[in-house]
Design a protein around this motif. Structure first.
Motif, mmCIF file in Angstrom:
data_model
loop_
_atom_site.group_PDB
_atom_site.id
_atom_site.type_symbol
_atom_site.label_atom_id
_atom_site.label_comp_id
_atom_site.label_asym_id
_atom_site.label_seq_id
_atom_site.Cartn_x
_atom_site.Cartn_y
_atom_site.Cartn_z
ATOM 1 N N ASP A 55 0.827 -1.201 0.000
ATOM 2 C CA ASP A 55 0.000 0.000 0.000
ATOM 3 C C ASP A 55 0.865 1.256 0.000
ATOM 4 N N GLU A 57 0.008 5.412 0.682
ATOM 5 C CA GLU A 57 -1.048 6.335 1.092
ATOM 6 C C GLU A 57 -0.637 7.773 0.841
ATOM 7 N N ASP A 58 -1.627 8.567 0.405
ATOM 8 C CA ASP A 58 -1.408 9.999 0.216
ATOM 9 C C ASP A 58 -2.725 10.702 0.494
ATOM 10 N N ARG A 60 -6.299 11.190 1.392
ATOM 11 C CA ARG A 60 -7.458 10.290 1.364
ATOM 12 C C ARG A 60 -7.295 9.150 0.358
ATOM 13 N N THR A 62 -5.302 5.839 -1.301
ATOM 14 C CA THR A 62 -4.390 4.725 -1.072
ATOM 15 C C THR A 62 -4.326 3.887 -2.333
ATOM 16 N N GLN A 64 -2.964 0.354 -3.915
ATOM 17 C CA GLN A 64 -2.594 -0.985 -3.475
ATOM 18 C C GLN A 64 -2.121 -1.773 -4.694
ATOM 19 N N ARG A 77 -10.874 7.366 0.521
ATOM 20 C CA ARG A 77 -11.610 7.413 1.786
ATOM 21 C C ARG A 77 -12.387 8.714 1.896
#
Lengths: 111, 115
Positions: A55, A57-58, A60, A62, A64, A77
């Motif tokens: 993963d 993340e940045d 909101r 993500t 994968q 998100r």
């Protein structure tokens, strides 16, 4: 013919929920993966890139990556109406170093 | 900072006419890409340049299409003669690196209609 496949959608998600966008690719040796967002009538803009399994993340967003299963996903998100757009997946094939684009998934965030 | 600049933004022409699309990449970027986007075929990479040199033109659909990059700040995509099936949005993008692995910054596009 190497391919990058995405569900064209539209994918409808309620505001505040998690939007999950998927992309599969056929070249097992592919190394670089990109997610671009394109609003209607506008040009694509880079959201994220990922090179390693796992993963990334940045804010909101993500990304994968699962190279064994040959798919890359983008999670959004707390989705907002402003996230409504078409999301394009792009993959650099390892065999011939070509950049292959998916057809895009149209995402609709419902208020 | 100015982004990628494309002109014209819209072009309507008749079949058989010559069409020239123009692009000014972001200053300092080493790579330039020409794309075509249609509903049927999605986004297609036509050709890209590294340091003004064409690297891969395998996406150019046929000899009617040609692209040049005479210097680091200007590129053209020419279609001669144009056909209705060339109708699409043509994007130019530039990248700070000399390969495909770098982030690409897209211009606003030229919407071409060939009647």
């Amino acid at each position: 013919q190497k391919e990058v496949e995405q569900n064209s959608g539209p994918l409808s998600v309620p505001e505040g929920a998690i939007a999950s966008l998927n992309c599969t690719y056929s070249d097992r040796g592919s190394q670089s993966f990109f997610w671009y967002r394109q609003y209607s009538g506008k040009s694509p803009e880079l959201i994220m890139f990922i090179y390693s399994n796992g993963d990334k993340e940045d804010g909101r967003f993500t990304a994968q990556l699962n190279k064994a299963s040959q798919y890359v996903s983008l999670l959004i998100r707390d989705s907002q109406p402003s996230d409504s757009a078409t999301y394009l997946c792009a993959v650099i094939e390892d065999s011939n170093y070509q950049l292959i684009w998916g057809a895009g998934t149209k995402l609709i965030i419902k208020p | 900072d100015a982004g990628v600049i494309q002109s014209p933004r819209h072009e309507v022409t008749e079949m058989g006419q010559e069409v020239t699309l123009r692009c000014k990449p972001i200053s300092g970027h080493n790579s330039l890409f020409w794309y075509r986007q249609t509903m049927m075929r999605g986004l297609e990479l036509l050709i890209y340049f590294n340091n003004n040199v064409p690297i891969d033109d395998s996406g150019m659909p046929e000899d009617r299409f040609s692209a040049k990059m005479p210097n680091a700040s200007f590129s053209t995509l020419k279609i001669q003669p144009s056909e209705p099936r060339d109708s699409a949005v043509y994007f130019c993008a530039s990248s700070p690196g000399t390969g495909l692995i770098y982030e690409q910054y897209f211009g606003p596009g030229t919407r071409l209609t060939v009647t």
